[in-house]
Enzyme design. Structure first.
Site, PDB file in Angstrom:
ATOM      1  N   LYS A 164       0.843  -1.192   0.000  1.00 58.23           N
ATOM      2  CA  LYS A 164       0.000   0.000   0.000  1.00 58.23           C
ATOM      3  C   LYS A 164       0.879   1.243   0.000  1.00 58.23           C
ATOM      4  O   LYS A 164       1.473   1.615   1.021  1.00 58.23           O
ATOM      5  CB  LYS A 164      -0.906   0.019   1.246  1.00 58.23           C
ATOM      6  CG  LYS A 164      -2.037   1.026   1.080  1.00 58.23           C
ATOM      7  CD  LYS A 164      -2.523   1.615   2.378  1.00 58.23           C
ATOM      8  CE  LYS A 164      -1.731   2.782   2.876  1.00 58.23           C
ATOM      9  NZ  LYS A 164      -1.693   3.966   2.005  1.00 58.23           N
ATOM     10  N   GLY A 217       6.654   4.973   8.229  1.00 61.36           N
ATOM     11  CA  GLY A 217       5.859   6.195   8.303  1.00 61.36           C
ATOM     12  C   GLY A 217       6.150   6.925   9.592  1.00 61.36           C
ATOM     13  O   GLY A 217       7.202   6.725  10.212  1.00 61.36           O
ATOM     14  N   SER A 218       5.213   7.744  10.009  1.00 63.54           N
ATOM     15  CA  SER A 218       5.452   8.569  11.191  1.00 63.54           C
ATOM     16  C   SER A 218       5.321   7.746  12.471  1.00 63.54           C
ATOM     17  O   SER A 218       4.654   6.700  12.491  1.00 63.54           O
ATOM     18  CB  SER A 218       4.447   9.715  11.212  1.00 63.54           C
ATOM     19  OG  SER A 218       3.146   9.180  11.318  1.00 63.54           O
ATOM     20  N   THR A 219       5.925   8.238  13.536  1.00 63.32           N
ATOM     21  CA  THR A 219       5.849   7.549  14.820  1.00 63.32           C
ATOM     22  C   THR A 219       4.401   7.512  15.310  1.00 63.32           C
ATOM     23  O   THR A 219       3.951   6.500  15.859  1.00 63.32           O
ATOM     24  CB  THR A 219       6.788   8.227  15.834  1.00 63.32           C
ATOM     25  OG1 THR A 219       8.134   8.044  15.363  1.00 63.32           O
ATOM     26  CG2 THR A 219       6.680   7.632  17.228  1.00 63.32           C
ATOM     27  N   GLY A 222       2.708   4.823  13.450  1.00 61.18           N
ATOM     28  CA  GLY A 222       3.344   3.565  13.860  1.00 61.18           C
ATOM     29  C   GLY A 222       2.759   3.040  15.165  1.00 61.18           C
ATOM     30  O   GLY A 222       2.549   1.838  15.332  1.00 61.18           O
ATOM     31  N   GLU A 374      10.425  16.386  14.898  1.00 64.62           N
ATOM     32  CA  GLU A 374      10.704  16.112  13.484  1.00 64.62           C
ATOM     33  C   GLU A 374       9.916  17.093  12.607  1.00 64.62           C
ATOM     34  O   GLU A 374       8.696  17.135  12.670  1.00 64.62           O
ATOM     35  CB  GLU A 374      10.293  14.679  13.137  1.00 64.62           C
ATOM     36  CG  GLU A 374      10.690  14.300  11.723  1.00 64.62           C
ATOM     37  CD  GLU A 374      10.234  12.890  11.345  1.00 64.62           C
ATOM     38  OE1 GLU A 374       9.060  12.559  11.552  1.00 64.62           O
ATOM     39  OE2 GLU A 374      11.069  12.136  10.810  1.00 64.62           O
TER      40      GLU A 374
END
Ligand code: NAD
Length: 480
Positions: A164, A217-219, A222, A374
């Site tokens: 994906k 991907g982003s934390t 996640g 970030e």
């Protein structure tokens, strides 16, 4: 690949021009379910999962060849989809071919072990079997590269995959699906689902027929993925965010360290998980280093991504552009000193409607938000330090631990600091530290699991222990 049944599509936009470049299938829950079932049926049928590893290796290697042959087309597609500079995309194509070649080689080396016999009459060994159906979820910053980091080892290990891509950058993933079929990967083994919403990823993680999720991907996402995957005890690997430091000591080769610091943050317009977004510089050289950085960074060419001379292209998403703008405002409100940039870069001609940000640098307190969070854009913060102990403390004072750099000509010191850093990768005196064969992944909230290494093959495998009785007199535990 099975085609989507949904008739609806969404616009795919070139962030450097604002033009619509493709209509992409808007997959429904049903489409996702069909993709997972196709992967499950293909896996359970055994055509791929039980194929001789040497044959699988040849097919994965053929994918590498086809990608190399089409590198120019794939590169341009990536540039128009993502907005990155073509010089950056070119480097990625080489790395993608290397990744497929590496895992083609790894397919025949996913060894089990033979143990010392637990009893004299036993033979004990392990075999590595493919983990099953893998859901691979990819962000938008390195679309084909990060897909290859998952698809290549998964296929090499004998898994089947539902890939994906991020909604905004789906084109090269769809091409990868076609390349796989052409290379000889059987139908149903690699499936690609596209869609504009967040639900598609969520459904993939929830699906009971998926055995493993490989997520980048982003934390924040996640964490959701890990929670959702826990419901069905899926295997999970997470490659998440970062706020990676470069530490520059006063005995460093300053010329090389400045060049690397500039590349380390502005490469891919700073939209890189391992971007060196914090530069910690020893006080005795701080002013000299920062002045040289600013002077040389002014020469970085922000421009039309399709111009081979461009070094920094567009920001990929409007929301990412807003995030960068808002962090620059936060920096100003926190009292950070602007050293360079801090504003939109205005281009003209066909790029007049594109989203570009100037290369930006701040001097900030270590606890300022722009020095801790970030940003995922071309924004670096400088922080001075007094000595080795303070450098290590500052570098480790982060919830992230993805990558770090150390610059020192004292090899003892450089390695001492590398050992003290809580970071998945430490680069000593080099701007390049990501290669197939070298594990890549995070400590702390940068995730868990490693990509690119041989150990990655384990993460796409289950270990089965096989115990064989070889004694002459059969065992009769109950004496019955
Ligand atoms: P994101 O977390 O928003 O999205 C990543 C992917 O997850 C996309 O495909 C998205 O559609 C999907 N997704 C969204 N919600 C989901 C859900 N609930 N369940 C399952 N999937 C879902 O990240 P992004 O903005 O696309 O990418 C930027 C982030 O990725 C940054 O934080 C960056 O540091 C990180 N990143 C990490 C690495 C690494 O190797 N560590 C590499 C590149 C990017």
């Amino acid at each position: 690949m099975t085609a989507t049944q949904s008739a609806s599509t969404y616009d795919d936009i070139n962030p450097a021009t604002g033009e619509v470049i493709a209509q992409v299938p808007e997959s429904t829950h049903d489409d996702l379910d069909r993709a997972v079932r196709a992967a499950r049926t293909a896996f359970d049928g055994g055509k791929w999962s039980q194929m001789a590893a040497s044959r699988r290796a040849k097919i994965v290697n053929k994918m590498a060849q086809l990608i190399a042959e089409r590198a120019n087309d794939l590169m341009l597609m990536e540039v128009r989809d993502n907005g990155k500079a073509i010089s950056t995309a070119k480097g990625e194509m080489g790395a993608i071919v290397d990744c497929f070649e590496f895992y083609a080689g790894a397919a025949t080396k996913n060894y089990g072990e033979t143990m010392p016999p637990p009893l004299p009459t036993y033979l004990a060994n392990t075999v590595r079997e493919p983990v099953g159906v893998v859901g691979a979820i990819i962000p938008w910053n390195f679309p084909l590269l990060l897909a290859s980091w998952k698809v290549a080892p998964a296929l090499a290990a004998g898994c089947t995959v539902v890939l994906k891509p991020a909604p905004s950058t789906p084109l090269t993933a769809l091409e990868l699906g076609k390349i796989a079929l052409e290379a000889g990967v059987p139908e149903g083994v690699l499936n690609v689902v596209t869609g504009s919403g967040r639900d598609l990823g969520q459904w993939l993680v929830e699906h009971p027929l998926v055995d493993k999720i490989a997520f980048t991907g982003s934390t924040a996402t996640g964490k959701l993925v890990a929670k959702t995957a826990a419901e069905t005890i899926k295997r999970v690997t997470l490659e998440l965010g970062g706020k990676s430091p470069s530490i520059v000591f006063d005995d460093a080769n300053l010329d090389a360290a400045v060049a690397a610091a500039i590349y380390g943050i502005y490469y891919n317009a700073g939209q890189a998980c391992e971007a060196r977004s914090r530069v910690l510089v020893q006080k005795s050289i701080y002013d000299r280093f920062v002045a040289s950085f600013v002077e040389r960074a002014r020469n970085v060419r922000v421009g039309d991504p399709e111009d081979p001379q461009t070094q920094v292209g567009a920001i990929t998403l409007p929301e990412q552009f807003e995030k960068i703008r808002s962090y620059c405002e936060i920096g100003a409100s926190e009292g950070a000193r602007v050293l360079l940039g801090g504003e939109r870069a205005k281009l003209d001609g066909r790029n007049a409607g594109g989203m570009f940000w100037s290369v930006t640098a701040y001097e900030a307190a270590p606890d300022a938000r722009i020095a801790r969070e970030e940003i995922f854009g071309p924004v670096v913060t400088f922080v001075p330090f007094a000595d080795e102990a303070e450098a290590i403390a500052l570098a480790n004072a982060s919830e992230y631990g993805l990558s770090a750099s150390v610059w020192s000509e004292n090899i003892g010191r450089a390695n001492r600091v590398a050992r003290a850093l809580r970071s998945g990768t430490v680069a000593i005196n080099t701007p390049y530290a990501v290669f197939p064969g070298v594990p890549f992944g995070g400590y702390k909230q940068s995730g868990y699991g490693r990509e690119l290494g041989m150990e990655t093959m384990k993460l796409y495998s289950e270990t089965k222990s096989v115990l064989t009785f070889i004694g002459e007199k059969p065992m009769n535990p109950f004496g019955v």
